[in-house]
Design a protein around this motif. Structure first.
Motif, short mmCIF file in Angstrom:
data_model
loop_
_atom_site.label_atom_id
_atom_site.label_comp_id
_atom_site.label_asym_id
_atom_site.label_seq_id
_atom_site.Cartn_x
_atom_site.Cartn_y
_atom_site.Cartn_z
N ARG A 198 0.84 -1.42 -0.04
CA ARG A 198 0.05 -0.17 0.05
C ARG A 198 0.77 1.15 0.07
O ARG A 198 0.68 2.25 -0.81
CB ARG A 198 -1.03 -0.11 1.28
CG ARG A 198 -2.06 1.19 1.33
CD ARG A 198 -2.80 0.87 2.33
NE ARG A 198 -3.87 2.03 2.49
CZ ARG A 198 -4.83 2.36 1.70
NH1 ARG A 198 -5.13 1.22 0.81
NH2 ARG A 198 -5.69 3.24 1.73
N LEU A 199 2.03 1.25 0.83
CA LEU A 199 2.94 2.32 0.82
C LEU A 199 3.36 2.69 -0.49
O LEU A 199 3.59 3.85 -0.80
CB LEU A 199 4.01 2.05 1.80
CG LEU A 199 4.97 3.11 2.04
CD1 LEU A 199 4.46 4.53 2.28
CD2 LEU A 199 6.14 2.71 2.77
N ALA A 200 3.73 1.54 -1.30
CA ALA A 200 4.41 1.80 -2.66
C ALA A 200 3.58 2.34 -3.54
O ALA A 200 3.94 3.33 -4.37
CB ALA A 200 4.87 0.39 -3.03
N HIS A 201 2.20 2.18 -3.53
CA HIS A 201 1.31 2.90 -4.26
C HIS A 201 0.81 4.52 -3.91
O HIS A 201 0.73 5.24 -4.65
CB HIS A 201 -0.18 2.09 -4.44
CG HIS A 201 0.39 0.94 -5.27
ND1 HIS A 201 0.85 -0.40 -4.69
CD2 HIS A 201 0.11 0.59 -6.44
CE1 HIS A 201 1.09 -1.22 -5.75
NE2 HIS A 201 0.84 -0.76 -6.78
N LEU A 202 0.74 4.52 -2.70
CA LEU A 202 0.57 5.89 -2.25
C LEU A 202 1.88 6.92 -2.23
O LEU A 202 1.66 7.82 -2.73
CB LEU A 202 0.03 6.00 -0.61
CG LEU A 202 -1.43 5.26 -0.46
CD1 LEU A 202 -1.85 5.23 0.74
CD2 LEU A 202 -2.55 6.19 -1.20
N LEU A 203 2.75 6.21 -1.95
CA LEU A 203 4.04 6.91 -1.90
C LEU A 203 4.63 7.20 -3.34
O LEU A 203 5.28 8.11 -3.75
CB LEU A 203 5.15 6.15 -1.09
CG LEU A 203 6.53 6.95 -0.93
CD1 LEU A 203 6.31 8.18 0.00
CD2 LEU A 203 7.54 6.07 -0.10
N GLY A 204 4.13 6.36 -4.17
CA GLY A 204 4.63 6.36 -5.63
C GLY A 204 4.11 7.71 -6.24
O GLY A 204 5.12 8.22 -7.07
N ALA A 205 3.37 8.22 -5.68
CA ALA A 205 2.82 9.64 -6.47
C ALA A 205 3.83 10.54 -5.92
O ALA A 205 4.25 11.74 -6.58
CB ALA A 205 1.41 10.09 -6.09
N VAL A 206 4.15 10.45 -4.61
CA VAL A 206 5.12 11.49 -4.24
C VAL A 206 6.70 11.26 -4.76
O VAL A 206 7.19 12.40 -5.27
CB VAL A 206 5.44 11.27 -2.58
CG1 VAL A 206 6.45 12.40 -2.12
CG2 VAL A 206 4.00 11.41 -1.85
N ALA A 255 -2.37 10.08 4.46
CA ALA A 255 -2.92 11.42 4.42
C ALA A 255 -3.10 11.44 2.96
O ALA A 255 -4.25 12.48 2.73
CB ALA A 255 -2.09 12.40 4.93
N LEU A 256 -2.60 10.86 1.82
CA LEU A 256 -3.08 11.18 0.42
C LEU A 256 -4.07 10.30 -0.17
O LEU A 256 -4.40 10.21 -1.26
CB LEU A 256 -1.69 11.21 -0.37
CG LEU A 256 -0.74 12.09 0.09
CD1 LEU A 256 0.86 11.47 -0.59
CD2 LEU A 256 -1.11 13.35 -0.30
N ALA A 257 -4.36 9.42 0.97
CA ALA A 257 -5.49 8.14 0.38
C ALA A 257 -6.70 8.64 -0.29
O ALA A 257 -7.14 8.04 -1.33
CB ALA A 257 -5.50 7.24 1.49
N ASP A 258 -7.12 9.68 0.22
CA ASP A 258 -8.60 10.25 -0.24
C ASP A 258 -8.46 10.74 -1.56
O ASP A 258 -9.29 10.43 -2.59
CB ASP A 258 -9.13 11.18 0.50
CG ASP A 258 -9.77 10.82 2.02
OD1 ASP A 258 -9.89 9.52 2.22
OD2 ASP A 258 -9.73 11.58 2.97
N THR A 259 -7.09 11.52 -1.83
CA THR A 259 -6.91 12.00 -3.35
C THR A 259 -6.52 10.91 -4.26
O THR A 259 -6.88 11.03 -5.54
CB THR A 259 -5.71 12.99 -3.18
OG1 THR A 259 -6.03 14.01 -2.09
CG2 THR A 259 -5.61 13.71 -4.44
N TYR A 260 -6.04 9.82 -3.68
CA TYR A 260 -5.88 8.53 -4.64
C TYR A 260 -7.12 7.87 -5.25
O TYR A 260 -7.32 7.99 -6.25
CB TYR A 260 -5.01 7.48 -3.75
CG TYR A 260 -4.54 6.31 -4.54
CD1 TYR A 260 -3.09 6.41 -4.91
CD2 TYR A 260 -5.58 5.17 -5.02
CE1 TYR A 260 -2.88 5.06 -5.62
CE2 TYR A 260 -5.04 4.23 -5.62
CZ TYR A 260 -3.54 4.23 -5.71
OH TYR A 260 -3.15 3.03 -6.68
N GLY A 261 -8.26 7.69 -4.16
CA GLY A 261 -9.39 7.73 -4.68
C GLY A 261 -9.30 6.21 -5.09
O GLY A 261 -8.70 5.44 -4.82
N PRO A 262 -10.54 5.56 -5.66
CA PRO A 262 -10.81 4.38 -6.05
C PRO A 262 -10.24 4.00 -7.25
O PRO A 262 -10.31 2.63 -7.60
CB PRO A 262 -12.49 4.24 -6.28
CG PRO A 262 -12.74 5.52 -6.80
CD PRO A 262 -11.88 6.72 -6.05
#
Length: 433
Positions: free
Chosen positions: A189-197, A346-353
């Motif tokens: 999960r971290l790899a995908h959320l942090l990936g945008a960073v 904290a970025l999960a909501d912006t990531y969305g579905p």
């Protein structure tokens, strides 16, 4: 963007065992997530090869081929491969520490650069080659012929990806079976959320015209436009092994290898699950499944380890080591991993579905880089955590200073390498002056 089957952590298998849907699922579970305490690190560095005196001019294929042959002839620890457009790639051996990984790659790069410099050539770290038109150098490869034909069905993005993009891919272990910051579920999960960073911080493929004009990371736009499924992440709300297994089996088969000189064609629309169920055009084997896995290009590819593929190639002689060091720190140091996970969560909501890279968070990272305030805030937290972790991980003073210089020049100022002037101007294009 490695298109070749081998990876730093695991060699390809040879297995002609016929598959059923159940045995294929079991194999994917075993191949793609090998759990245990994180201990290995690897990196794959792709470079655009340019004429030292006239970098904006295309190189003749013969000159590129001679440069590739010279690099392959060197006694290197890294594996040398060539991408379809002539990009040169160095893939490290699995390393037990950041120092081992960086030192080996630096030594190999020094040797390759000296050899190419003797031929009047240089390596440039840039996420997208500015020269046009796109030219596939490896014209006799059945894999790349099939790949080009497959991607041509959906537009020009495939040729751009194959022939004009370059990246820094960082490979970290999948993580422990148990939960916690070093568990494989949180790391996935971290790899995908942090990936945008990481996309935003290391954006280095600016586009000045065309469908991605104004983007800091046009390379992400290219990847997201390849086809309907092949370059997408699976849903993050599902268990990683199950989600990835569905993604693998329900993605269209790009090519079916054939003997002799026959083309590697596959029936249009045939998914690997269809192939298993029908047994046509021939029964699928375990080796076919292994090969199919190498034709999937999600932003995070599980290959026993996790292969982070979203980072653009970086400028300068040592720019590449910054993402390698930062990713290693954020994934393999427990304190930094916890800080990164909180920032990314904290970025999960912006990531969305919607899957990466086709969701608002990744789109904003590609378009705006660290001009996006949420991504900029997360990047500052992550770079600070990485800087604190690097001494604990035994990083050299040179590595720590290089990361600190990058953070001061870009992250703390809300900038990325794509905000710098273009490194060269393509021949005949005045717009980049």
């Amino acid at each position: 963007m490695s298109h070749d089957p081998p990876a730093p952590h695991a060699p390809p298998r040879t297995d002609h065992t016929l598959l059923t849907e159940t045995t294929a699922e079991d194999l994917i579970h075993g191949i793609c997530f090998k759990t245990g305490p994180p201990r290995l690190l690897g990196a794959e560095l792709e470079w655009i090869v340019l004429d030292a005196e006239q970098p904006g001019h295309p190189l003749p294929h013969e000159r590129l081929a001679a440069a590739h042959d010279a690099a392959r002839a060197l006694p290197l620890r890294s594996r040398v491969t060539v991408e379809p457009g002539g990009q040169l790639e160095l893939s490290s051996a699995p390393a037990a520490s950041l120092t081992e990984c960086v030192d080996a790659l630096q030594a190999d790069l020094t040797a390759v650069r000296a050899t190419l410099r003797a031929q009047g050539l240089i390596l440039r770290g840039l996420g997208q080659d500015l020269r046009r038109p796109y030219r596939r150098m490896l014209t006799s490869s059945p894999r790349y012929e099939a790949m080009e034909a497959y991607f041509d069905r959906t537009g020009p993005a495939g040729r751009a990806m194959m022939c004009a993009t370059a990246s820094v891919q960082v490979c970290v272990d999948a993580g422990q079976e148990e939960p916690g910051p070093l568990g494989h579920g949180p790391r996935w999960r971290l790899a995908h959320l942090l990936g945008a960073v990481l996309v935003a911080a290391f954006a280095n493929s600016p586009a000045y015209e065309g469908p991605y004009a104004g983007w800091r990371c046009a390379r992400q736009g290219i990847w997201s436009d390849l086809d309907t499924r092949r370059a997408l992440a699976p849903p993050l709300d599902a268990e990683p092994r199950a989600a990835w297994t569905r993604q693998v089996l329900d993605t269209e088969v790009m090519c079916i290898r054939a003997p002799d000189d026959r083309p590697w064609t596959a029936p249009p629309g045939l998914t690997f699950r269809d192939w298993l169920r029908t047994g046509r055009p021939r029964p699928a084997t375990a080796e076919d499944l292994d090969y199919h896995l190498t034709t999937l290009f999600p932003p995070v590819r599980p290959r026993g380890h996790l292969e982070l593929r979203m980072i653009d190639a970086q400028p300068g002689d040592d720019g590449w080591l910054v993402p390698v060091a930062v990713v290693h720190a954020l994934f393999d140091d427990p304190e930094a991993a916890e800080a990164a996970y909180r920032a990314a969560k904290a970025l999960a909501d912006t990531y969305g579905p919607h899957p990466a890279p086709r969701n608002p968070l990744w789109r904003s990272a590609a378009r705006h880089g660290l001009a996006d305030p949420e991504l900029r805030a997360a990047a500052r937290v992550c770079f600070r955590a990485a800087a604190e972790a690097l001494p604990r991980l035994g990083a050299s003073v040179h590595v720590r200073d290089t990361v600190a210089e990058f953070a001061a020049r870009y992250v703390l100022r809300g900038r990325c390498p794509a905000d710098d002037p273009p490194p060269y101007r393509p021949a005949g294009e005045e717009a980049l002056a």
